[in-house]
Design an enzyme around this catalytic site. Structure first.
Site, PDB file in Angstrom:
ATOM      1  N   GLU A  60      13.473  -8.007  25.136  1.00 58.40           N
ATOM      2  CA  GLU A  60      14.717  -7.236  25.887  1.00 58.40           C
ATOM      3  C   GLU A  60      14.450  -6.636  25.915  1.00 58.40           C
ATOM      4  O   GLU A  60      13.875  -6.145  26.855  1.00 58.40           O
ATOM      5  CB  GLU A  60      14.556  -6.147  24.425  1.00 58.40           C
ATOM      6  CG  GLU A  60      15.640  -6.774  22.509  1.00 58.40           C
ATOM      7  CD  GLU A  60      14.608  -5.421  21.474  1.00 58.40           C
ATOM      8  OE1 GLU A  60      14.730  -5.467  20.445  1.00 58.40           O
ATOM      9  OE2 GLU A  60      13.894  -4.421  22.589  1.00 58.40           O
ATOM     10  N   ASP A 231      12.578  -1.908  13.524  1.00 56.41           N
ATOM     11  CA  ASP A 231      13.515  -1.165  14.585  1.00 56.41           C
ATOM     12  C   ASP A 231      14.182  -2.873  15.326  1.00 56.41           C
ATOM     13  O   ASP A 231      14.417  -2.598  16.052  1.00 56.41           O
ATOM     14  CB  ASP A 231      12.464  -0.763  16.201  1.00 56.41           C
ATOM     15  CG  ASP A 231      11.413  -1.731  15.922  1.00 56.41           C
ATOM     16  OD1 ASP A 231      11.247  -2.872  15.645  1.00 56.41           O
ATOM     17  OD2 ASP A 231      10.985  -0.788  16.826  1.00 56.41           O
TER      18      ASP A 231
END
Lengths: 347, 347
Positions: A60, A231
């Protein structure tokens, strides 16, 4: 400092910073930077992180900007990495000037992410946990556990920890690492046992799947739940029934609805944004029987705050190396001439 | 090589690579990597770049992945930077393993972007320019100009350059840098004069605004236009009437429609994707009177190809430094213990 040289904080230098300042003091400071940045929430460019998913993990990029500084973090999440002796999460980050686009800091962020995640959790709990809660259940005793423990000690006054992990070796590692912390530690043989007498429960497990670390019957009234491990899409820790009974607090709803515990709920299920709690625009805990839940997923502004803190720290702590990362021709339009001159000098 | 150490190619080392291999050979090689990657276009994760705009410029992240490797570039665009002696565009990039999320290369990309941009332009022209075109008008003689010139020499056989810039000093710089290149150079006093006899025209100007470097009357039949400078919202170089007469070729339509010359056109105006030209699924140039236009904005896969090339190059050219960027505890779940042990060792 010349603009073409980017200060770089290596893993070694980050460790020196943490050891010199102390992890508790450092997390207290980072929590201060995060709270200050969340209070000016509306001045930030915000976007959900840019994720590249594969079968085994995710990579990410998490950018944000306040108009003066721009920051981003590169971070991966690969639960199976530990089997090969690698970190589940590694990260690095960069801070740049918006006016010129020139980087002003490159730093390792594996350690810094551990610090900022725990600082964010404790900061949320400062506003949400029941008054006088000094006992915390800590479920999941992996890489994030000690940071959570020390942040809650430094920022929330937690003195007692009840530790549980499905792997007893992880709990022993955690207890060994925290034995000089001054906290009272209790090893527990189940999550249920860990919850006994705890006003706060922190879940930080790492499986990339829907798990049920906490079931509804385990959660009594008045507790604060700090759910750190769920998450990413498909990864949660709490049974849906707990969510239905809790007041839910989040960082950035567009991201949390995809990645957090609330991916189990309807997309319009009410949540409260923490920045509004910090400014006073929204209520945190309202009464002693309320179940509060911080559905932590980690947001770019927290990394920005941590980068800003490290950048400020370097003014007094010279723990960086100069990195020759930005081409710097004498005449900025003469990039090719810089090559020619380098060749002539080498000849 | 241990996985926690990331090889870093500094500006100095990138210059050594370019000087040793030679810019023409390097751009020929990068064009080969780009063509190979474009031919397997459908195996890539594609997303328009993630841009953070301010009044004076833009900072962008450009990620992509082929499922085995993940790459991204950080790049800024600040046209006013040159006034302060800074680069308009600076960049760095990173390549990582998808399976672990661990970085395998960090490199300067200011020079590398200049090389890949020119390599991409020449690669497109190889498929689009009129047969036997050996004269190119080069309008805009800034930092990208020499790279364009040498890429077209190496890849398309261009031998004559007609140079023009609104700033005569830029043209003189460009001529000086290219005088040993073996190309025939002509300084021109207007864009119109530069176009005389040219089968290819490259525009690479840098103003962040709608400009009209080429007007309709200047563009005769059969020419190939390589429009490099218009590459963000509000920044174009060509009059709309030229676009209406041209066959338009693009990298990645969702990005080009926002950033390229075609932001002036209807969102459904027909364009051809270059990867389809490279695979043979779509036609490049069809006839001698056709005006072809490569509306270059720069796409993440080109940077990925350049990163992959440099990564391969390091196997035989040891021009990198080890960067201590990834935390590496003995036990991956014991990040905090790594800190404790570092403290014990230092004491």
């Amino acid at each position: 400092m010349t603009l073409n040289i980017v200060p770089f904080v290596s893993v070694d230098n980050m460790m020196r910073l943490v050891l010199q300042i102390g992890p508790e003091e450092m997390m207290r400071a980072i929590a201060g930077y995060i709270e200050a940045d969340f209070r000016r929430w509306e001045s930030f460019d915000k976007t959900p992180r840019v994720a590249s998913h594969s079968d085994v993990g995710v990579i990410e990029l998490m950018p944000t900007s306040d108009g003066e500084l721009y920051g981003f973090k590169y971070v991966n999440g690969h639960p199976k990495n530990t089997r090969a002796g690698l970190q589940t999460v590694t990260a690095f980050g960069l801070l740049a000037e918006v006016d010129t686009g020139y980087p002003v800091l490159l730093t390792e962020m594996t350690i810094l992410t551990a610090l900022r995640t725990a600082a964010m959790s404790a900061l949320a709990a400062k506003h949400l946990a029941p008054a006088g809660a000094t006992t915390m259940a800590l479920i999941g005793n992996g890489a994030q556990a000690e940071f959570q423990a020390l942040a809650f000690k430094a920022i929330c006054g937690v003195t007692h920890l009840r530790l549980y992990d499905i792997d007893a070796a992880a709990t022993m590692k955690c207890e060994r690492n925290l034995k000089a912390s001054g906290m009272t530690l209790t090893q527990c043989s189940s999550a249920e046992e860990a919850m006994e007498g705890a006003g706060i429960v922190t879940t930080c497990t790492a499986d990339k799947q829907y798990a049920t670390i906490l079931t509804d019957n385990m959660v009594g009234p008045g507790i604060h739940i700090n759910a750190v491990g769920g998450d990413c899409p498909g990864k949660t820790e709490l049974h849906r029934d707990i969510l239905m009974r809790a007041s839910i607090f989040v960082e950035y709803p567009p991201q949390t609805r995809i990645e957090g515990e609330i991916q189990q709920l309807a997309p319009d299920h009410p949540v409260t944004e923490l920045w509004q709690v910090f400014t006073g625009a929204a209520k945190g805990r309202r009464d002693a029987r309320q179940i509060t839940l911080f559905d932590s997923v980690g947001f770019a502004i927290e990394d920005f705050s941590a980068l800003r803190y490290v950048h400020d720290l370097l003014k007094t702590h010279p723990y960086s190396e100069p990195l020759d990362m930005i081409a710097d021709p004498d005449d900025p339009r003469d990039l090719y001439g810089m090559l020619l001159r380098a060749g002539a000098n080498a000849a």
